[in-house]
Design a protein around this motif. Sequence first.
Motif, mmCIF file in Angstrom:
data_model
loop_
_atom_site.group_PDB
_atom_site.id
_atom_site.type_symbol
_atom_site.label_atom_id
_atom_site.label_comp_id
_atom_site.label_asym_id
_atom_site.label_seq_id
_atom_site.Cartn_x
_atom_site.Cartn_y
_atom_site.Cartn_z
ATOM 1 N N ASN A 149 0.922 -1.105 0.131
ATOM 2 C CA ASN A 149 -0.069 -0.014 0.067
ATOM 3 C C ASN A 149 0.832 1.170 -0.026
ATOM 4 O O ASN A 149 1.969 1.255 0.440
ATOM 5 C CB ASN A 149 -0.980 0.154 1.153
ATOM 6 C CG ASN A 149 -0.178 0.189 2.550
ATOM 7 O OD1 ASN A 149 0.086 1.265 3.074
ATOM 8 N ND2 ASN A 149 0.206 -1.091 3.337
ATOM 9 N N ARG A 195 -12.069 1.376 -4.819
ATOM 10 C CA ARG A 195 -11.758 2.180 -6.257
ATOM 11 C C ARG A 195 -10.993 1.216 -6.963
ATOM 12 O O ARG A 195 -10.790 0.347 -6.857
ATOM 13 C CB ARG A 195 -10.943 3.501 -5.598
ATOM 14 C CG ARG A 195 -11.725 4.486 -4.705
ATOM 15 C CD ARG A 195 -10.998 5.693 -4.431
ATOM 16 N NE ARG A 195 -11.664 6.645 -3.707
ATOM 17 C CZ ARG A 195 -11.243 7.931 -3.264
ATOM 18 N NH1 ARG A 195 -9.807 8.144 -3.858
ATOM 19 N NH2 ARG A 195 -11.907 8.614 -2.696
ATOM 20 N N THR A 201 -0.927 5.176 -8.463
ATOM 21 C CA THR A 201 -1.236 3.886 -7.615
ATOM 22 C C THR A 201 -0.692 2.739 -8.070
ATOM 23 O O THR A 201 -0.168 1.905 -7.635
ATOM 24 C CB THR A 201 -2.685 3.995 -7.027
ATOM 25 O OG1 THR A 201 -3.061 4.951 -6.282
ATOM 26 C CG2 THR A 201 -2.790 2.577 -6.492
ATOM 27 N N HIS A 215 -9.516 1.777 -0.625
ATOM 28 C CA HIS A 215 -9.350 3.004 -0.180
ATOM 29 C C HIS A 215 -9.502 3.414 1.056
ATOM 30 O O HIS A 215 -10.741 3.333 1.246
ATOM 31 C CB HIS A 215 -9.720 3.929 -1.298
ATOM 32 C CG HIS A 215 -9.082 5.475 -1.034
ATOM 33 N ND1 HIS A 215 -9.814 6.328 -0.473
ATOM 34 C CD2 HIS A 215 -7.941 6.184 -1.683
ATOM 35 C CE1 HIS A 215 -9.180 7.533 -0.372
ATOM 36 N NE2 HIS A 215 -7.987 7.270 -0.978
ATOM 37 N N TYR A 216 -8.709 3.915 1.849
ATOM 38 C CA TYR A 216 -9.006 4.211 3.286
ATOM 39 C C TYR A 216 -8.873 5.573 3.514
ATOM 40 O O TYR A 216 -7.873 6.172 2.937
ATOM 41 C CB TYR A 216 -7.908 3.308 4.339
ATOM 42 C CG TYR A 216 -7.925 3.845 5.668
ATOM 43 C CD1 TYR A 216 -8.779 3.376 6.617
ATOM 44 C CD2 TYR A 216 -7.016 4.687 5.842
ATOM 45 C CE1 TYR A 216 -8.622 3.820 7.968
ATOM 46 C CE2 TYR A 216 -6.775 5.035 7.487
ATOM 47 C CZ TYR A 216 -7.724 4.609 8.163
ATOM 48 O OH TYR A 216 -7.530 5.146 9.576
ATOM 49 N N THR A 217 -9.666 6.027 4.358
ATOM 50 C CA THR A 217 -9.305 7.580 4.629
ATOM 51 C C THR A 217 -9.608 7.679 6.158
ATOM 52 O O THR A 217 -10.756 7.297 6.733
ATOM 53 C CB THR A 217 -10.209 8.550 4.063
ATOM 54 O OG1 THR A 217 -10.099 8.511 2.750
ATOM 55 C CG2 THR A 217 -10.079 9.930 4.625
ATOM 56 N N ARG A 232 -4.822 9.044 3.924
ATOM 57 C CA ARG A 232 -5.491 8.521 2.816
ATOM 58 C C ARG A 232 -4.324 7.229 2.344
ATOM 59 O O ARG A 232 -3.237 7.418 1.853
ATOM 60 C CB ARG A 232 -5.658 9.253 1.725
ATOM 61 C CG ARG A 232 -6.580 10.525 1.927
ATOM 62 C CD ARG A 232 -6.923 11.412 0.908
ATOM 63 N NE ARG A 232 -6.118 12.401 0.701
ATOM 64 C CZ ARG A 232 -6.289 13.379 -0.256
ATOM 65 N NH1 ARG A 232 -7.400 13.860 -0.842
ATOM 66 N NH2 ARG A 232 -5.036 14.489 -0.234
ATOM 67 N N HIS A 234 -3.862 3.696 0.091
ATOM 68 C CA HIS A 234 -4.131 2.959 -1.084
ATOM 69 C C HIS A 234 -3.933 1.586 -0.898
ATOM 70 O O HIS A 234 -2.595 1.141 -1.192
ATOM 71 C CB HIS A 234 -3.888 3.609 -2.320
ATOM 72 C CG HIS A 234 -4.151 5.203 -2.643
ATOM 73 N ND1 HIS A 234 -3.429 5.989 -1.920
ATOM 74 C CD2 HIS A 234 -4.968 5.619 -3.231
ATOM 75 C CE1 HIS A 234 -4.056 7.153 -2.097
ATOM 76 N NE2 HIS A 234 -4.953 6.805 -3.030
#
Length: 248
Positions: A149, A195, A201, A215-217, A232, A234
């Motif tokens: 990631n 996503r 990416t 996708h993590y926020t 953020r 990925h």
Amino acid sequence: MTAFAPDSLVLNRKLPLWYQVSQSLRASILGRRPDAPLRLPTEGSLAEHYGVSVLTMRQALKELEAEGLISRHRRRGTFIEPTARPGAPVRLLGSVDAIVAQQSGETATVLDHGRAPVPAELAEHFPGADEVMRYRRLRCDGSSGEPTNWAENVVLPGLADRIDLDDLTRWPMTKVLRDVVGVTISRITDTVEARLADPETARLLGVPLLSPILHYTGVTYDDEGRVVDVARIHYRGDRFSFTVTLDA
């Protein structure tokens, strides 16, 4: 028309009461009938219904207002937003230590860092700020060295002065802010969505363009309610899944 009637709730004393009440009321709002009234009972009536204090009820309503599910008007009362429909994000309660543990165990390389204008999509989190400090890191599996990631952290400049880049190669930003910088973290709001890999990416993670990406926020707040970090991340879709365990 009968008044809006929230579902009943058996409280679990291991979790914050305001959180349980907000989630129960949230489910009632999103699962309401199309002809259900939009006006909620008073704070006192809701507190009595759930068996909690008015202060706890007020905190639960504040959470729902932040989600955009309700609006509160002085002297008029509290109303469900007509646009509140199923599909709003579900919020799950965990601990900061759990997040730190989840992000640990990988080797990280700092790709770049420096001051940058506040991204337009994050402006609401940094009111009054013209610039933020941005860090980008690539994480790899500790045994195989394969990219897993890449993360971007947007941090308040005043805190960035106390961040050592060597620490960011070993630990997640959450741990650095809490244990090294000394920030008292009150909560982290997480959002996870599917996503497709954009060109950057795909290049960093070594996957085909438009591959599935998790996708993590994560928005981190200090004890004064101020946002101190927005992460953020990925994740490769073929290496990660999102699992939730709930105690009944």
